[in-house]
Scaffold this motif. Structure first.
Motif, PDB file in Angstrom:
ATOM      1  N   GLU A 324       0.834  -1.198   0.000  1.00  0.00           N
ATOM      2  CA  GLU A 324       0.000   0.000   0.000  1.00  0.00           C
ATOM      3  C   GLU A 324       0.871   1.252   0.000  1.00  0.00           C
ATOM      4  O   GLU A 324       2.019   1.224   0.455  1.00  0.00           O
ATOM      5  CB  GLU A 324      -0.910   0.014   1.243  1.00  0.00           C
ATOM      6  CG  GLU A 324      -1.856  -1.172   1.341  1.00  0.00           C
ATOM      7  CD  GLU A 324      -3.011  -1.071   0.366  1.00  0.00           C
ATOM      8  OE1 GLU A 324      -3.148  -0.024  -0.295  1.00  0.00           O
ATOM      9  OE2 GLU A 324      -3.790  -2.041   0.266  1.00  0.00           O
ATOM     10  N   SER A 335      -1.079  -4.528   3.343  1.00  0.00           N
ATOM     11  CA  SER A 335      -2.341  -5.031   3.905  1.00  0.00           C
ATOM     12  C   SER A 335      -2.433  -6.516   3.610  1.00  0.00           C
ATOM     13  O   SER A 335      -1.980  -6.994   2.568  1.00  0.00           O
ATOM     14  CB  SER A 335      -3.525  -4.282   3.297  1.00  0.00           C
ATOM     15  OG  SER A 335      -3.584  -4.497   1.898  1.00  0.00           O
ATOM     16  N   LYS A 342      -9.098  -7.199  -0.887  1.00  0.00           N
ATOM     17  CA  LYS A 342      -8.245  -6.059  -0.617  1.00  0.00           C
ATOM     18  C   LYS A 342      -8.696  -5.324   0.627  1.00  0.00           C
ATOM     19  O   LYS A 342      -9.889  -5.120   0.852  1.00  0.00           O
ATOM     20  CB  LYS A 342      -8.249  -5.100  -1.815  1.00  0.00           C
ATOM     21  CG  LYS A 342      -7.375  -3.883  -1.637  1.00  0.00           C
ATOM     22  CD  LYS A 342      -7.383  -3.029  -2.898  1.00  0.00           C
ATOM     23  CE  LYS A 342      -6.599  -1.744  -2.702  1.00  0.00           C
ATOM     24  NZ  LYS A 342      -5.210  -1.956  -2.414  1.00  0.00           N
ATOM     25  N   SER A 344      -8.338  -1.811   2.820  1.00  0.00           N
ATOM     26  CA  SER A 344      -7.915  -0.424   2.710  1.00  0.00           C
ATOM     27  C   SER A 344      -7.036  -0.053   3.882  1.00  0.00           C
ATOM     28  O   SER A 344      -7.341  -0.370   5.023  1.00  0.00           O
ATOM     29  CB  SER A 344      -9.151   0.496   2.667  1.00  0.00           C
ATOM     30  OG  SER A 344      -8.747   1.837   2.656  1.00  0.00           O
TER      31      SER A 344
END
Length: 345
Positions: A324, A335, A342, A344
């Motif tokens: 990230e 992550s 996925k 955030s």
């Protein structure tokens, strides 16, 4: 009488120094002269004249021989002089060529030195500018850190082997953003205290591993001084051999992590680079099974080649791991989602 004796002595020395051909010629001259005197004294005028003629002929031949010898010597001297001039001219040309080469080399060196000095001055000025900018960033980050918390004791120094203020600021931002309940830190120290304050506010806890017992003890002392002993646990985990894909690494004793599971945030700040090449690469392979279904990984010193290579290999080989973007500092932020979705950051 003494003069006559000295003359006789000198004459004897000179006669002794004559070569054999010279002695022969001298004896012939003496014989001819004696013959002339004898013939003249006995009235044999014709014989005397013949002997005189022979003597003159011998003198003439001697003069001719001497002339030829002197001519040969002169020619030899001229040839020697020509050879000497040739050698001298060659030496002069070599000396001139060598001096010219050294002059050109010295000129090139002077130009290179001038360029190096100029480049050094530019880089030095640029380095000072970068240093001032870096110091400004660190000061700004430090002010923001202390606005977040009011320490209960003097805070340990940051920088050097510890995290810089900018790194700490981003790390605490990740904690505030994700609210992790369990954080595992590989490598204790200054960051353990800051993380302790951040986790204290959200009700989380930190387990920090350190391979050095003395350093771990100092970290525990700092935590006690700040009243964070109930939030942060420092475990001593000596480095042991860990085999990974046929290669041996020195990594933390995993027995110290056997009771750990559901790690929400993993901070990788050890082992030290001095441990060996790719010292931090085993971290995710050793800790993947202990991560929570969704987790965040922060790798310090991601500006170094070994750490950049580790991130590349991790993301290529571990399903659900994604690199990230990060805000500031020298971290790599990743992550993890066990389901592959996925997350955030």
């Amino acid at each position: 009488m003494s003069s006559l004796t000295r003359f006789g002595g000198r004459l004897t020395v000179r006669l002794q120094s004559l070569t054999r051909p010279q002695v022969v010629v001298l004896m012939l001259v003496v014989v001819l002269v004696a013959g002339i005197w004898t013939a003249a004294g006995t009235g044999h005028q014709g014989l005397a004249v013949s002997l005189v003629a022979a003597l003159l002929l011998g003198v003439l031949l001697g003069i001719l021989h001497l002339s030829r010898w002197m001519g040969g010597m002169h020619r030899a001297n001229q040839a020697a002089n020509r050879d000497l001039r040739t050698v001298v001219e060659q030496m002069q040309r070599r000396v001139v060529a060598t001096v010219e080469k050294e002059r050109l080399t010295a000129g090139d060196r002077h130009q290179d030195l001038s360029r190096t000095i100029t480049r050094g001055l530019r880089q030095n000025g640029h380095g000072h500018d970068l240093l001032l900018r870096s110091q400004s960033r660190e000061f700004e980050a430090m002010f923001q850190l202390f606005q977040e918390f009011t320490p209960r004791a003097p805070m340990p120094s940051s920088g050097d082997f510890a995290l810089n203020p900018t790194d700490l600021l981003e790390l605490l931002h990740i904690v505030r953003l994700h609210q992790p309940q369990l954080v595992v830190e590989l490598g204790s120290g200054t960051s353990s205290v800051w993380l302790g304050y951040a986790l204290e506010k959200i009700g989380g806890r930190l387990i920090s591993l350190d391979h050095d017992e003395d350093y771990a003890a100092r970290t525990r002392t700092m935590l006690e001084a700040h009243g964070l002993g109930a939030v942060v646990e420092v475990r001593t985990a000596p480095l042991t051999e860990l085999l990974l894909d046929g290669r041996a690494y020195q990594w933390y004793d995993r027995e110290q992590l056997k009771d750990v599971r559901d790690v929400d945030l993993l901070v990788i700040d050890g082992p030290p680079a001095a441990t060996g090449p790719d010292a931090r690469f085993p971290a995710l392979h050793a800790m993947e099974s202990k991560l929570a279904p969704t987790a965040t990984i922060v790798l310090d010193d991601a500006n170094r080649a070994d750490e950049q290579d580790a991130v590349r290999r991790w993301t290529e080989n571990i399903t659900g791991l994604v690199s990230e973007p990060h805000l500031i500092g020298r971290h790599a932020v990743l992550s993890y989602s066990r389901s592959g979705a996925k997350v955030s950051v």
